[in-house]
Design an enzyme around this catalytic site. Structure first.
Site, mmCIF file in Angstrom:
data_model
loop_
_atom_site.group_PDB
_atom_site.id
_atom_site.type_symbol
_atom_site.label_atom_id
_atom_site.label_comp_id
_atom_site.label_asym_id
_atom_site.label_seq_id
_atom_site.Cartn_x
_atom_site.Cartn_y
_atom_site.Cartn_z
ATOM 1 N N ARG A 15 9.097 36.001 -12.765
ATOM 2 C CA ARG A 15 8.886 36.277 -14.193
ATOM 3 C C ARG A 15 7.792 37.312 -14.431
ATOM 4 O O ARG A 15 7.956 38.232 -15.234
ATOM 5 C CB ARG A 15 8.546 34.987 -14.940
ATOM 6 N N ASP A 35 10.978 41.892 -2.332
ATOM 7 C CA ASP A 35 11.124 40.453 -2.544
ATOM 8 C C ASP A 35 12.303 40.014 -1.695
ATOM 9 O O ASP A 35 13.454 40.199 -2.083
ATOM 10 C CB ASP A 35 11.370 40.130 -4.018
ATOM 11 N N ASP A 119 -8.255 39.925 -9.507
ATOM 12 C CA ASP A 119 -8.762 38.844 -10.345
ATOM 13 C C ASP A 119 -8.602 37.506 -9.638
ATOM 14 O O ASP A 119 -8.746 36.458 -10.232
ATOM 15 C CB ASP A 119 -8.155 38.873 -11.754
ATOM 16 N N GLU A 124 -12.522 30.658 -4.145
ATOM 17 C CA GLU A 124 -12.442 30.588 -5.614
ATOM 18 C C GLU A 124 -13.402 31.575 -6.267
ATOM 19 O O GLU A 124 -13.052 32.269 -7.203
ATOM 20 C CB GLU A 124 -12.759 29.160 -6.082
ATOM 21 N N HIS A 143 -10.012 35.102 -12.834
ATOM 22 C CA HIS A 143 -8.577 34.838 -13.039
ATOM 23 C C HIS A 143 -8.396 34.065 -14.356
ATOM 24 O O HIS A 143 -8.041 32.899 -14.369
ATOM 25 C CB HIS A 143 -8.051 34.036 -11.848
ATOM 26 N N ALA A 146 -5.259 34.696 -19.245
ATOM 27 C CA ALA A 146 -4.450 33.902 -20.178
ATOM 28 C C ALA A 146 -5.293 32.899 -20.962
ATOM 29 O O ALA A 146 -4.754 32.053 -21.661
ATOM 30 C CB ALA A 146 -3.357 33.162 -19.415
#
Length: 184
Positions: A15, A35, A119, A124, A143, A146
């Site tokens: 997506r 892919d 990002d 972590e 990260h 969103a």
């Protein structure tokens, strides 16, 4: 540098990879996709690259959109950076472990890589002594793209909808990472 007439290699065409391809085409970029799980007939308006290392040699930019698995761990490592077109850019918004950071630092220091936008990181949070924090041509961000108010609402709403859809037998396969596990 202009984006027009440049070649971007998208590693992964789920997506997010499809959305990035759509945006790149708006800038008149040539879009190639690596892919191995994507059949050629579902690759509309893009060129499906059968060999990652060959495609890296044509790419002005590489953008990763893959999950972290044993197969994708360090997919961008020494061999991949050596195969890159000199001066290419790397963008990793997928998972940190898909890039070997030691090899990335080497490629940047040698001038093999024109720059990197990350990002996600192997850990972590990158350690304070990470060379990535001090190299020119590296753009780092947490990260959290969103995490706007609207993005958080969309994520929560979609997660709840996916649970409801699953309970009612209407789960959309494209929102499931491990489809085989669910028999999809």
């Amino acid at each position: 540098s202009d984006l027009r007439d440049k070649t971007i290699l998208l590693v992964g065409y789920g997506r997010i990879g499809r959305r990035v391809a759509h945006l790149c085409r708006a800038f008149d970029m040539r879009v190639e996709v690596y892919d191995p799980y994507l059949p050629q007939e579902s690759a509309e308006s893009i060129t499906l690259a059968p060999d990652l290392f060959e495609a890296l040699g044509r790419a002005d930019a590489v953008s990763l959109h893959i999950p972290y698995t044993q197969e994708t761990r360090h997919i961008m490592g020494r061999r991949a950076f050596a195969a890159l077109k000199p001066g290419a850019l790397l963008v990793n918004c997928s998972r940190g472990e898909t890039v070997d950071e030691t090899a990335l630092v080497g490629a940047l220091r040698e001038g093999r890589l024109g720059g990197a936008g990350l990002d996600v990181f192997e850990g972590e949070i990158p350690p304070q002594d990470s060379p990535l924090l001090h190299l020119d041509g590296v753009l780092l961000s947490p990260h959290n793209a969103a995490l706007s108010t609207e993005g958080s609402i969309r994520m929560a709403t979609q997660a709840a909808q996916n649970v409801l859809d699953c309970l009612h037998g209407r789960l959309r396969p494209e929102v499931v990472f491990n489809r085989a596990r669910l028999g999809l």
